[in-house]
Enzyme design. Structure first.
Site, short mmCIF file in Angstrom:
data_model
loop_
_atom_site.label_atom_id
_atom_site.label_comp_id
_atom_site.label_asym_id
_atom_site.label_seq_id
_atom_site.Cartn_x
_atom_site.Cartn_y
_atom_site.Cartn_z
N CYS A 137 0.97 -1.22 -0.08
CA CYS A 137 -0.04 0.02 -0.11
C CYS A 137 0.94 1.33 -0.08
O CYS A 137 0.74 2.26 -0.71
CB CYS A 137 -1.05 -0.03 1.25
SG CYS A 137 -0.14 0.16 2.70
N HIS A 157 -2.31 1.06 6.86
CA HIS A 157 -2.92 1.07 5.42
C HIS A 157 -3.11 2.47 4.92
O HIS A 157 -3.42 3.42 5.71
CB HIS A 157 -4.01 0.49 5.40
CG HIS A 157 -4.33 0.18 3.85
ND1 HIS A 157 -3.91 -0.97 3.23
CD2 HIS A 157 -5.26 0.45 3.02
CE1 HIS A 157 -4.30 -1.24 1.78
NE2 HIS A 157 -5.11 -0.14 1.97
N HIS A 193 -5.71 2.00 -4.18
CA HIS A 193 -4.82 1.33 -3.24
C HIS A 193 -4.55 0.00 -3.73
O HIS A 193 -5.21 -0.57 -4.47
CB HIS A 193 -5.40 1.41 -1.87
CG HIS A 193 -6.43 0.52 -1.68
ND1 HIS A 193 -6.79 -0.24 -0.55
CD2 HIS A 193 -7.70 0.21 -2.37
CE1 HIS A 193 -7.90 -0.92 -0.53
NE2 HIS A 193 -8.51 -0.74 -1.74
#
Length: 339
Positions: A255, A303, A315
């Site tokens: 990510c 994240h 993402h």
């Protein structure tokens, strides 16, 4: 690689699998519509999500340790080059001093008065004696420079030894975080393989996002500036690339690696981890989010995605799920950063 399949309310992302079981069991008892075997399968899905989240947390720790180890390796290599150059300089200075000392010994070994008596040319002797005085002064200056160089070399070696020791610690940290990630991912895969075929296919089908035939409509999204536009264009070019933990492109991403890679195309260097990216700019409220902003998820900032407009982010979700669009509210948002 987040836990965002809506198996539990988004505000409960820190609750364990036990809470999910209780909720599912209560619903089954109240409605009588859930087969007896459903709860264990739901429990397995929740556990897989939890393992993926823990693996992502470990991945961010791995990324940070790996980045530090890389920086230390560069510092150690540069130090070794400087040490080699300084040692060569010292060797040259010693050779020069040795030559001066030899010349001085050969010319000044006799008592000056005796040497003057035996000299064929007294004026030549006086000229050479004057030269020796200057040689002494030059030798003293070179000795001072040599001592300074040797002190600098000793300090450089001490710093290099410290960097080497820190590098070894970083290498061990990298290996430790890597082992945690691989353990979590292997356990998640075992749980997936143990599911009934239909459940596993449905789970992985949803993870890949195959059920979304249409891409989100982003035609009305207004990009604030050229840098954000370049970062968004790069992120879009990565759509469909696989999630690869510890990777920052171009063939695979985790990510934070995707965010760093995308913004590099805009001429902006972001730090490696989502925790660091959280502070790589100024934070704005979610209500003021703009395309190009970094949306950081979970209270531990483990994240991150890029807002692209119309309620969507791009993402790299988790293993098995490629880079894709998802709703900005897929997980609890902890902050929004504008690089």
């Amino acid at each position: 690689m987040g836990s965002h399949r809506r198996l539990a309310p988004s505000s409960g992302f820190n609750r364990g699998a036990g809470t999910a079981i209780c909720v599912l069991s209560a619903a089954a008892a109240a409605l009588g519509a859930v087969p007896a075997s459903a709860a264990p399968h739901a429990d397995a899905r929740a556990e897989v999500d939890r393992l993926y989240q823990q693996a992502e947390e470990a991945t961010q720790a791995y990324d940070k340790a790996d980045e530090r180890a890389g920086a230390l390796r560069r510092e150690v290599n540069e130090s070794q080059d400087r040490i080699a150059r300084q040692q060569q300089r010292i060797n040259t200075m010693r050779e020069a001093l040795g030559s001066l000392a030899g010349a001085q010994y050969r010319s000044g070994g006799l008592d000056p008065t005796v040497a003057l008596l035996f000299s064929d040319d007294p004026q030549d002797y006086l000229d050479r004696a004057s030269l020796l005085d200057r040689v002494d002064a030059r030798q003293a200056a070179q000795l001072r420079r040599l001592r300074t160089a040797m002190r600098e070399l000793a300090q450089e070696r001490t710093e290099a030894a410290g960097n080497l020791a820190e590098l070894e610690k970083s290498r061990k940290a990298v290996a430790s975080h890597k082992a945690v990630v691989e353990h979590k991912l292997a356990k998640a895969r075992r749980l997936l393989n143990a599911m009934p075929v239909a459940d596993r296919v449905a789970f992985e089908h949803a993870s890949r996002g195959d059920d979304r035939a249409d891409l989100p409509d982003l035609s009305g999204a207004v990009v604030p500036d050229a840098r954000a536009a370049a970062a968004i264009a790069a992120a879009r070019s990565a759509l469909g690339k696989p999630y690869v933990w510890g990777a920052s492109g171009p063939s695979g991403f985790d990510c934070s690696g995707l965010m760093q890679w995308s913004y590099a195309h805009a001429g902006i260097h972001l730090p490696r981890t989502s925790q660091e990216q959280r502070y790589a700019g100024h934070q704005v409220p979610l209500s003021q989010v703009q395309p190009g902003d970094l949306v950081v998820y979970r209270s531990d900032a483990s994240h991150v995605g890029m807002y692209v407009g119309n309620g969507q982010v791009i993402h790299a979700p988790y293993p098995g799920a490629p880079v894709r669009y998802d709703p900005v509210g897929m997980m609890p948002v902890s902050s929004v950063t504008r690089p």
